[in-house]
Scaffold this active site. Sequence first.
Site, PDB file in Angstrom:
ATOM      1  N   LYS A 186      13.135  75.730  -8.902  1.00  8.91           N
ATOM      2  CA  LYS A 186      14.225  74.792  -9.211  1.00  8.91           C
ATOM      3  C   LYS A 186      15.281  74.849  -8.115  1.00  8.91           C
ATOM      4  CE  LYS A 186      17.390  73.611 -13.024  1.00  8.91           C
ATOM      5  NZ  LYS A 186      17.918  74.035 -14.342  1.00  8.91           N
ATOM      6  N   SER A 215      17.440  70.563 -17.960  1.00  2.91           N
ATOM      7  CA  SER A 215      17.628  70.112 -16.603  1.00  2.91           C
ATOM      8  C   SER A 215      16.534  70.535 -15.623  1.00  2.91           C
ATOM      9  CB  SER A 215      18.970  70.629 -16.090  1.00  2.91           C
ATOM     10  OG  SER A 215      18.963  72.050 -16.006  1.00  2.91           O
ATOM     11  N   SER A 220      17.646  74.405 -20.816  1.00  2.00           N
ATOM     12  CA  SER A 220      17.049  73.746 -19.648  1.00  2.00           C
ATOM     13  C   SER A 220      15.700  74.268 -19.183  1.00  2.00           C
ATOM     14  CB  SER A 220      18.015  73.795 -18.474  1.00  2.00           C
ATOM     15  OG  SER A 220      18.975  72.780 -18.619  1.00  2.00           O
TER      16      SER A 220
HETATM   17  N1  GLN Z   1      21.306  70.089 -21.610  1.00  2.00           N
HETATM   18  C1  GLN Z   1      22.308  71.107 -21.665  1.00  2.00           C
HETATM   19  C2  GLN Z   1      23.492  70.687 -20.837  1.00  2.00           C
HETATM   20  O1  GLN Z   1      23.490  69.607 -20.372  1.00  2.00           O
HETATM   21  C3  GLN Z   1      21.742  72.405 -21.154  1.00  2.00           C
HETATM   22  C4  GLN Z   1      21.607  72.443 -19.679  1.00  2.00           C
HETATM   23  C5  GLN Z   1      21.052  73.724 -19.176  1.00  2.00           C
HETATM   24  O2  GLN Z   1      20.492  74.526 -19.918  1.00  2.00           O
HETATM   25  N2  GLN Z   1      21.274  73.944 -17.895  1.00  2.00           N
HETATM   26  O3  GLN Z   1      24.440  71.411 -20.655  1.00  2.00           O
END
Ligand code: GLN
Length: 482
Positions: A75, A150, A174
Amino acid sequence: MPTIAELGARYRSGETTPTQVVESYLQRIETLDPQVRAYLTLTRESALARAEATEKRLKAGKPLGPLDGVPLAIKDVICTKGVRTTCSSKILENFVPPYDATVMVRLNAAGAVMLGKTNMDEFAMGSSTENSAFFPTRNPWDLARVPGGSSGGSAAAVAAGLAAGALGSDTGGSIRQPAAFCGTVGVKPTYGRVSRYGLVAFASSLDQIGPFAADVRGAALLLQAIAGHDPLDSTSTDIPVPDYPAALGQGIQGLRVGIPSEYVIEGMDPEVGKAVSAAIEALKGLGAKTEKVSLPTTNYALAAYYLIAPAEASSNLARYDGVKYGYRAAGGKDLIQMYGRTRAEGFGPEVKRRIMLGTYALSAGYYEAYYGKAQRVRTLVRRDFQQAFERVDVLACPTAPNVAFKLGEKEDPLQMYLCDVFTIPVNLAGLPGLSLPCGFTQSGLPIGLQLIGKPFDESTLLSAAYAYEQATPWHARAPALP
Ligand code: GLN
């Protein structure tokens, strides 16, 4: 595609070589990634050089470790020395880190081969990878749908066979949510299990790096390589790392599985509910004992997260000011104007929303009412889990209330935030969580089962997941990409 363990076995038997494998992955990426768009940057040359180095060791009769020659996707929020690390943001579009994150140092030492860096929601804020400043990634099971986020690029890469495994980061879901949407295994380790050194910070008290793989054993092998104390991260914990792959064969006879009654919400996809109930029945069939548990603070967890995470983000993202590194806007007449323009041009809309929310929540006069209160809710969420874990060993629930949705379908930020109702409490409590495939919808989209464990008890999660995986056919399915 071969699993991580299968690759190792094939190298050792001489059936194939690391170079052949890395070349075939690069070839596959060339043919299929223009549709999926999992990768932002490819590192062909270094990948081939690393494969060759493994091959030399093999020829010299040196024993190969489980990740030697294993092609991985990373990532783009994890710093890679000499390789552009963008966080899918314009503000870091040309940022080349002068050092490797600790997880990369460990993977490199284990002989793993990075194929490239994967797309994500900008600064890991989002649940669909549509917040990337560059382009959205598509779900390999249905190219009209999102891969989740994400870490959508990492999940899609593994699902499409464009990497044998991957790393992502999980602040509120994420890793687990895209794993569920793409039909892969994803693990969010206990907070402190894996070093965050070199992970670009979103919300430092919640962020954790973890693996994606096509099967549980692959995830266990990757976690083994990256877990453990790191003097460079004071929040990494000095607790011995157990032998995760060795835990897999244990079986789950007598395992106490808690079913949180609050994890059924309005608007949940009925097909998700059905598949998860069937998975819980299957766990019972394998010898587990189930009981209902209550996590009464669940209803407030999402709200608390959307104060704490943006508050930390507003502080962490203050460093992107156009001075030391990253994008700098031209034409400002003084320093303040340069800051303002750099941030206005460099950040996308969701990141700006979070910075504003966080700054507001931390501002004088509101701090106690918002941030302070959210921290107290966080304590209650953690206590809920502690109480549940006095009676059970793991919790089982859906990873997400829905399956992969269409690109552009969720325009309202609140709708997007709701994707993480079942994953966010786990981050607030700092616990380990794992998602693995537990079925498909009628239309062929993967469904994820989430297992939540006690602090530093990733072994039990992995062994329960493994027992379930071996007894069910889901992990054997792969998307049919044209
Ligand atoms: N979808 C969640 C957010 O937007 C979690 C994102 C993540 O785990 N980085 O904050």
